[in-house]
Design a protein around this motif. Structure first.
Motif, PDB file in Angstrom:
ATOM      1  N   LYS A 168      -4.408  -7.599   3.368  1.00 55.75           N
ATOM      2  CA  LYS A 168      -3.973  -6.930   2.142  1.00 55.75           C
ATOM      3  C   LYS A 168      -5.145  -6.192   1.505  1.00 55.75           C
ATOM      4  O   LYS A 168      -6.213  -6.749   1.282  1.00 55.75           O
ATOM      5  CB  LYS A 168      -3.397  -7.973   1.175  1.00 55.75           C
ATOM      6  N   GLN A 169      -4.926  -4.899   1.208  1.00 48.39           N
ATOM      7  CA  GLN A 169      -5.979  -4.061   0.635  1.00 48.39           C
ATOM      8  C   GLN A 169      -5.913  -4.070  -0.887  1.00 48.39           C
ATOM      9  O   GLN A 169      -4.916  -4.496  -1.493  1.00 48.39           O
ATOM     10  CB  GLN A 169      -5.846  -2.628   1.160  1.00 48.39           C
ATOM     11  N   GLU A 170      -6.973  -3.575  -1.512  1.00 48.79           N
ATOM     12  CA  GLU A 170      -7.050  -3.539  -2.972  1.00 48.79           C
ATOM     13  C   GLU A 170      -6.478  -2.238  -3.517  1.00 48.79           C
ATOM     14  O   GLU A 170      -6.923  -1.734  -4.552  1.00 48.79           O
ATOM     15  CB  GLU A 170      -8.505  -3.713  -3.419  1.00 48.79           C
ATOM     16  N   TYR A 171      -5.505  -1.684  -2.812  1.00 49.95           N
ATOM     17  CA  TYR A 171      -4.835  -0.465  -3.258  1.00 49.95           C
ATOM     18  C   TYR A 171      -3.332  -0.647  -3.096  1.00 49.95           C
ATOM     19  O   TYR A 171      -2.856  -1.344  -2.190  1.00 49.95           O
ATOM     20  CB  TYR A 171      -5.293   0.750  -2.441  1.00 49.95           C
ATOM     21  N   VAL A 172      -2.564  -0.006  -4.012  1.00 46.51           N
ATOM     22  CA  VAL A 172      -1.112   0.043  -3.918  1.00 46.51           C
ATOM     23  C   VAL A 172      -0.708   1.505  -3.912  1.00 46.51           C
ATOM     24  O   VAL A 172      -1.490   2.385  -4.297  1.00 46.51           O
ATOM     25  CB  VAL A 172      -0.441  -0.705  -5.083  1.00 46.51           C
ATOM     26  N   VAL A 173       0.514   1.769  -3.493  1.00 46.82           N
ATOM     27  CA  VAL A 173       0.990   3.139  -3.400  1.00 46.82           C
ATOM     28  C   VAL A 173       2.255   3.285  -4.232  1.00 46.82           C
ATOM     29  O   VAL A 173       3.116   2.401  -4.259  1.00 46.82           O
ATOM     30  CB  VAL A 173       1.260   3.535  -1.929  1.00 46.82           C
ATOM     31  N   CYS A 174       2.331   4.391  -4.942  1.00 44.79           N
ATOM     32  CA  CYS A 174       3.511   4.686  -5.749  1.00 44.79           C
ATOM     33  C   CYS A 174       4.658   5.065  -4.820  1.00 44.79           C
ATOM     34  O   CYS A 174       4.502   5.920  -3.938  1.00 44.79           O
ATOM     35  CB  CYS A 174       3.215   5.817  -6.736  1.00 44.79           C
ATOM     36  N   ASN A 175       5.818   4.467  -5.018  1.00 46.75           N
ATOM     37  CA  ASN A 175       6.954   4.727  -4.139  1.00 46.75           C
ATOM     38  C   ASN A 175       7.510   6.139  -4.293  1.00 46.75           C
ATOM     39  O   ASN A 175       8.214   6.620  -3.406  1.00 46.75           O
ATOM     40  CB  ASN A 175       8.073   3.716  -4.410  1.00 46.75           C
ATOM     41  N   GLN A 176       7.187   6.809  -5.419  1.00 49.08           N
ATOM     42  CA  GLN A 176       7.758   8.123  -5.679  1.00 49.08           C
ATOM     43  C   GLN A 176       6.800   9.261  -5.340  1.00 49.08           C
ATOM     44  O   GLN A 176       7.101  10.121  -4.524  1.00 49.08           O
ATOM     45  CB  GLN A 176       8.191   8.215  -7.154  1.00 49.08           C
TER      46      GLN A 176
END
Length: 542
Positions: free
Chosen positions: A45-53
């Motif tokens: 698991k990375q320390e970044y998330v991605v916006c679904n939109q």
């Protein structure tokens, strides 16, 4: 952890190691997780998330909270009032291949010519173009072109570093990877170390190679080559060899103990080196190769004659002709290149003889008078029989040499398969050595019994009782002290256990696509299922 730029590059390249996973939303979870997904690279698991939109990457740490994510939702123009609760697929983050820019044929042709010139001018293999390192270099240079002014001609030499700079970078890269491997090794509790040593006959320098093998909690096998070291101690005694290996392992925070397995060859020095404070397993391929070496090169073993005269005469004649062809460069006129015999190559005699057999009919046209006489004395039919016999050994060595998955469970059935292949006669010293010198260890019996397709021991029914006793002993050894009053597995000789497999004879076919399939059990007849087996019967029913 990867940087934002590195993750973006993985997404652009559609790297299969990258996964976008929708988080599990519970009543206690923040509402922002309906609009974001986690990023995993190689299941980390990375320390970044991605916006679904809008598909923008945002940094996120559990200790920092979700305030930054909430601010992004308020500013994101693509956020919809209703969010889907379905798991986001990674395909939506990749552009369709139909939308990728078309590369003109003229550009492709120029690159093809440049690759051919690169291989020819620098004497590099054609496969270099498909190497991971070369592709990474080409991509970096290509990306650099995006940031350079189009109006100016850039000399690529200004982008490429000096060889000295590369050598310095290699040291930095090694130190970085070394620290990463040390951090991995510190968490290992059980692992296997493979040790091998050899001496360069030309320089007299002795080397020692050490590799590490570990299965993680997800049952994935990891193999690391720790190094090929120059052996610099005063003598090659067992004490010094043990000291040398332990010093190299300590560089990675590793040490030998009773839970560590050591795999080595079966020379007396190695037997003495790893006799204590570890569990040594002899290399099965080394056992086989040594016996084949004795068959072709030794006149006497343990004061007993090796009765392989015909095979040894054939081997020496073929070896002499192959040596002549290699020196005279006449092999360029044949369909295959001959291979010389090497003692260090597993089943080296088979590979030399098999190639010789493949070009047997071509040799009469290229040999001189002296070697032609040796060639005419060869019996092709006998050569075919020897190659057919050795092929089984080569298939067994290939099965045991897999570096992608464990092979310990294959040793016992393949050992018996070779014994079945060899008809042991009372005066056959070499065939008897295959049975007496290649001694199986407890772990071979246990691992074979635990394999679903080998547990009936139909390839070696006489070994089943020993395997059952060993597994029962290991189960008792691992029983908790708190269960002393509960049911105990009854260890009784397994020879009294009713088994229909001991009376079956294994019918072996001479040739199959996979020699291991010959060792698998036959499908068992359906039996009435036992709903709640007692602990005493569970192992026996298995």
């Amino acid at each position: 952890m990867l940087t934002k730029k590195e993750i973006e590059q993985l997404i652009d390249k559609k790297n299969s190691s990258l996964k976008i996973v929708k988080p599990t939303v519970t009543p206690k979870s923040s509402a922002v997780w309906n609009s974001f997904s986690h990023i995993y690279v190689k299941d980390i698991k990375q320390e970044y998330v991605v916006c679904n939109q809008c598909e923008e990457l945002l940094i996120y740490k559990p200790s920092s909270g979700t305030n930054s994510l909430s601010k992004h939702i308020s500013s994101c123009q693509k956020v919809k009032t209703t969010a889907s609760h379905n798991q986001t697929t990674i395909n939506q983050f990749y552009a369709s291949s139909k939308n990728e820019p078309a590369i003109p044929d003229r550009v492709k042709q120029e690159i093809n010519v440049a690759c051919a010139e690169f291989a020819a001018l620098d004497s590099r293999s054609f496969k270099t173009i498909h190497g991971i390192g070369f592709k990474n270099l080409a991509q970096k240079i290509f990306d650099a072109g995006k940031y350079l002014p189009i109006s100016k001609d850039i000399n690529v030499e200004k982008l490429l570093p000096h060889p000295t700079t590369i050598s310095r970078q290699i040291n930095k890269l090694y130190n970085q990877k070394h620290q990463q491997l040390v951090s991995i090794c510190e968490k290992m509790l059980e692992y296997t170390v493979v040790v091998d040593s050899w001496k360069d006959i030309h320089t007299g320098i002795q080397y020692c190679g050490i590799s590490l093998h570990h299965i993680n909690d997800d049952w994935k096998l990891y193999c690391f080559v720790l190094g090929c070291y120059h052996y610099d101690l005063e003598s090659n005694s067992a004490i010094n060899t043990r000291k040398f290996v332990e010093s190299k392992l300590s560089d990675y925070k590793l040490q030998l103990n009773e839970n560590v397995y050591i795999v080595s060859d079966n020379e007396p020095k190695m037997l003495s080196t790893f006799r204590l404070n570890c569990q040594r397993i002899g290399c099965s391929c080394h056992f086989i190769n040594k016996q084949l070496e004795h068959m072709f090169t030794k006149k006497e073993i343990d004061k007993s004659p090796v009765q392989c005269d015909l095979a040894q005469v054939l081997f020496e004649r073929v070896k002499k002709i192959v040596s002549h062809l290699r020196r005279s460069h006449k092999q360029t006129k044949m369909s295959k290149r001959v291979q010389t015999y090497s003692e260090t190559r597993f089943n080296g005699a088979y590979h030399m003889l098999q190639v010789f057999l493949d070009i047997f009919d071509e040799l009469g046209l290229v040999l001189d008078n002296i070697n032609l006489n040796e060639y005419l004395l060869l019996d092709k039919e006998f050569l075919e029989q020897v190659c057919s016999f050795l092929k089984v050994f080569d298939e067994v060595i290939e099965q045991l040499s897999d570096d992608k998955q464990p092979t310990i469970y294959k040793v016992l059935p393949l050992h018996q398969r070779l014994l079945n292949e060899c008809e042991v006669k009372p005066n056959d010293c070499e065939a008897r050595r295959l049975k007496t010198v290649w001694v199986l260890q407890d772990v071979h019996y246990i691992s074979c019994l635990l394999h679903p397709s080998l547990k009936q021991f139909q390839i070696a029914p006489h070994e089943k009782s020993k395997a059952m006793d060993l597994v029962k002993a290991e189960l008792l050894k691992r029983q908790s002290s708190t269960s002393s009053g509960s049911s105990i597995i009854n260890i009784t000789p397994c020879s009294s256990t009713k088994s229909s497999t001991t009376s079956k004879s294994q019918q072996l076919t001479p040739t199959t696509q996979n020699i291991l399939l010959e060792c698998f059990d036959h499908p068992a007849e359906d039996e009435d299922p036992v709903l709640v087996p007692s602990p005493e019967k569970e192992l026996t029913q298995y």
